[in-house]
Design a protein around this motif. Structure first.
Motif, PDB file in Angstrom:
ATOM      1  N   PHE A 142      46.003  29.022   7.284  1.00  0.00           N
ATOM      2  CA  PHE A 142      45.328  28.455   6.115  1.00  0.00           C
ATOM      3  C   PHE A 142      44.786  27.083   6.507  1.00  0.00           C
ATOM      4  O   PHE A 142      45.526  26.246   7.028  1.00  0.00           O
ATOM      5  N   VAL A 143      43.490  26.856   6.278  1.00  0.00           N
ATOM      6  CA  VAL A 143      42.901  25.569   6.682  1.00  0.00           C
ATOM      7  C   VAL A 143      42.369  24.764   5.502  1.00  0.00           C
ATOM      8  O   VAL A 143      41.948  23.624   5.684  1.00  0.00           O
ATOM      9  N   GLY A 144      42.379  25.353   4.316  1.00  0.00           N
ATOM     10  CA  GLY A 144      41.955  24.567   3.159  1.00  0.00           C
ATOM     11  C   GLY A 144      41.331  25.429   2.080  1.00  0.00           C
ATOM     12  O   GLY A 144      41.075  26.619   2.270  1.00  0.00           O
ATOM     13  N   ARG A 145      41.103  24.796   0.951  1.00  0.00           N
ATOM     14  CA  ARG A 145      40.411  25.469  -0.147  1.00  0.00           C
ATOM     15  C   ARG A 145      38.914  25.467   0.159  1.00  0.00           C
ATOM     16  O   ARG A 145      38.376  24.490   0.692  1.00  0.00           O
ATOM     17  N   SER A 188      35.222  19.798   9.052  1.00  0.00           N
ATOM     18  CA  SER A 188      36.648  19.506   8.862  1.00  0.00           C
ATOM     19  C   SER A 188      37.388  19.713  10.174  1.00  0.00           C
ATOM     20  O   SER A 188      37.273  20.771  10.801  1.00  0.00           O
ATOM     21  N   PHE A 189      38.138  18.725  10.553  1.00  0.00           N
ATOM     22  CA  PHE A 189      38.902  18.768  11.790  1.00  0.00           C
ATOM     23  C   PHE A 189      40.291  19.321  11.487  1.00  0.00           C
ATOM     24  O   PHE A 189      40.910  18.929  10.509  1.00  0.00           O
ATOM     25  N   ARG A 190      40.760  20.247  12.327  1.00  0.00           N
ATOM     26  CA  ARG A 190      42.122  20.773  12.188  1.00  0.00           C
ATOM     27  C   ARG A 190      42.733  20.949  13.577  1.00  0.00           C
ATOM     28  O   ARG A 190      42.012  21.173  14.547  1.00  0.00           O
ATOM     29  N   THR A 191      44.061  20.883  13.631  1.00  0.00           N
ATOM     30  CA  THR A 191      44.770  21.202  14.867  1.00  0.00           C
ATOM     31  C   THR A 191      45.653  22.413  14.600  1.00  0.00           C
ATOM     32  O   THR A 191      46.520  22.366  13.732  1.00  0.00           O
ATOM     33  N   LEU A 192      45.399  23.486  15.330  1.00  0.00           N
ATOM     34  CA  LEU A 192      46.178  24.721  15.182  1.00  0.00           C
ATOM     35  C   LEU A 192      46.766  25.057  16.543  1.00  0.00           C
ATOM     36  O   LEU A 192      45.998  25.187  17.520  1.00  0.00           O
ATOM     37  N   GLU A 193      48.056  25.189  16.614  1.00  0.00           N
ATOM     38  CA  GLU A 193      48.727  25.482  17.892  1.00  0.00           C
ATOM     39  C   GLU A 193      48.269  24.516  18.985  1.00  0.00           C
ATOM     40  O   GLU A 193      47.888  24.931  20.079  1.00  0.00           O
ATOM     41  N   ASP A 194      48.232  23.235  18.672  1.00  0.00           N
ATOM     42  CA  ASP A 194      47.806  22.185  19.614  1.00  0.00           C
ATOM     43  C   ASP A 194      46.328  22.260  19.994  1.00  0.00           C
ATOM     44  O   ASP A 194      45.881  21.581  20.912  1.00  0.00           O
TER      45      ASP A 194
END
Ligand code: FES
Length: 151
Positions: free
Chosen positions: A13-16, A26-32
């Motif tokens: 899940f990264v956001g609404r 939008s910046f996200r970090t998933l599993e490094d």
């Protein structure tokens, strides 16, 4: 940096949806792995955050349609990367042709692209499972992050 929930079926899940639309990038970090989620012309895309060439921040790049493909233009040295497949595109001429008409060529997949899905206004990213080395992987590793910071 926002936290992400544990994945259900490999999807994070990264956001609404409405928040991601408003943010556009939008910046996200998933599993490094640092990725950028881009909303453009009604479609979400997710790609590795750092340009395969020298680690430029793609979230700051313009988007243009080139040869029928939506591409992000890296702000550092203007490399063009297709959002759908992560192909590196360049414009050139074939010296073997008599009439050297410039056209777009593909360098192949250079940037890792991830899958975005949406359920009931929630947006999810599934990280690429493409096997083998893709050049943008370098800037996700420890050495690449160090070198990117020096650039
Ligand atoms: Fe992206 Fe050089 S770092 S074009």
């Amino acid at each position: 940096m926002e936290e992400t929930e544990q994945p259900a079926g490999g999807r994070y899940f990264v956001g609404r949806k409405d928040e991601l639309i408003e943010a556009k990038r939008s910046f996200r970090t998933l599993e490094d792995r640092d990725i950028v989620i881009i909303y453009h012309q009604g479609v979400f895309h997710a790609i590795d955050s750092y340009c395969y060439h020298a680690g430029g921040i793609l979230a700051n790049g313009d988007i243009e349609e080139l040869d029928g493909k939506l591409c992000i233009i890296c702000p550092n040295h203007k490399y063009k990367i297709s959002l759908a497949k992560g192909e590196g595109l360049y414009r050139g001429v074939d010296p073997r042709e008599e009439q050297r008409v410039p056209r777009w060529y593909s360098k192949g997949v250079k940037q890792r692209v991830h899958t975005v899905t949406e359920t009931d206004g929630d947006v999810y990213v599934q990280l690429s499972e493409e096997r083998g080395w893709i050049e943008s992987d370098y800037y996700q590793g420890e050495q690449g992050k160090v070198n990117r910071a020096k650039a």
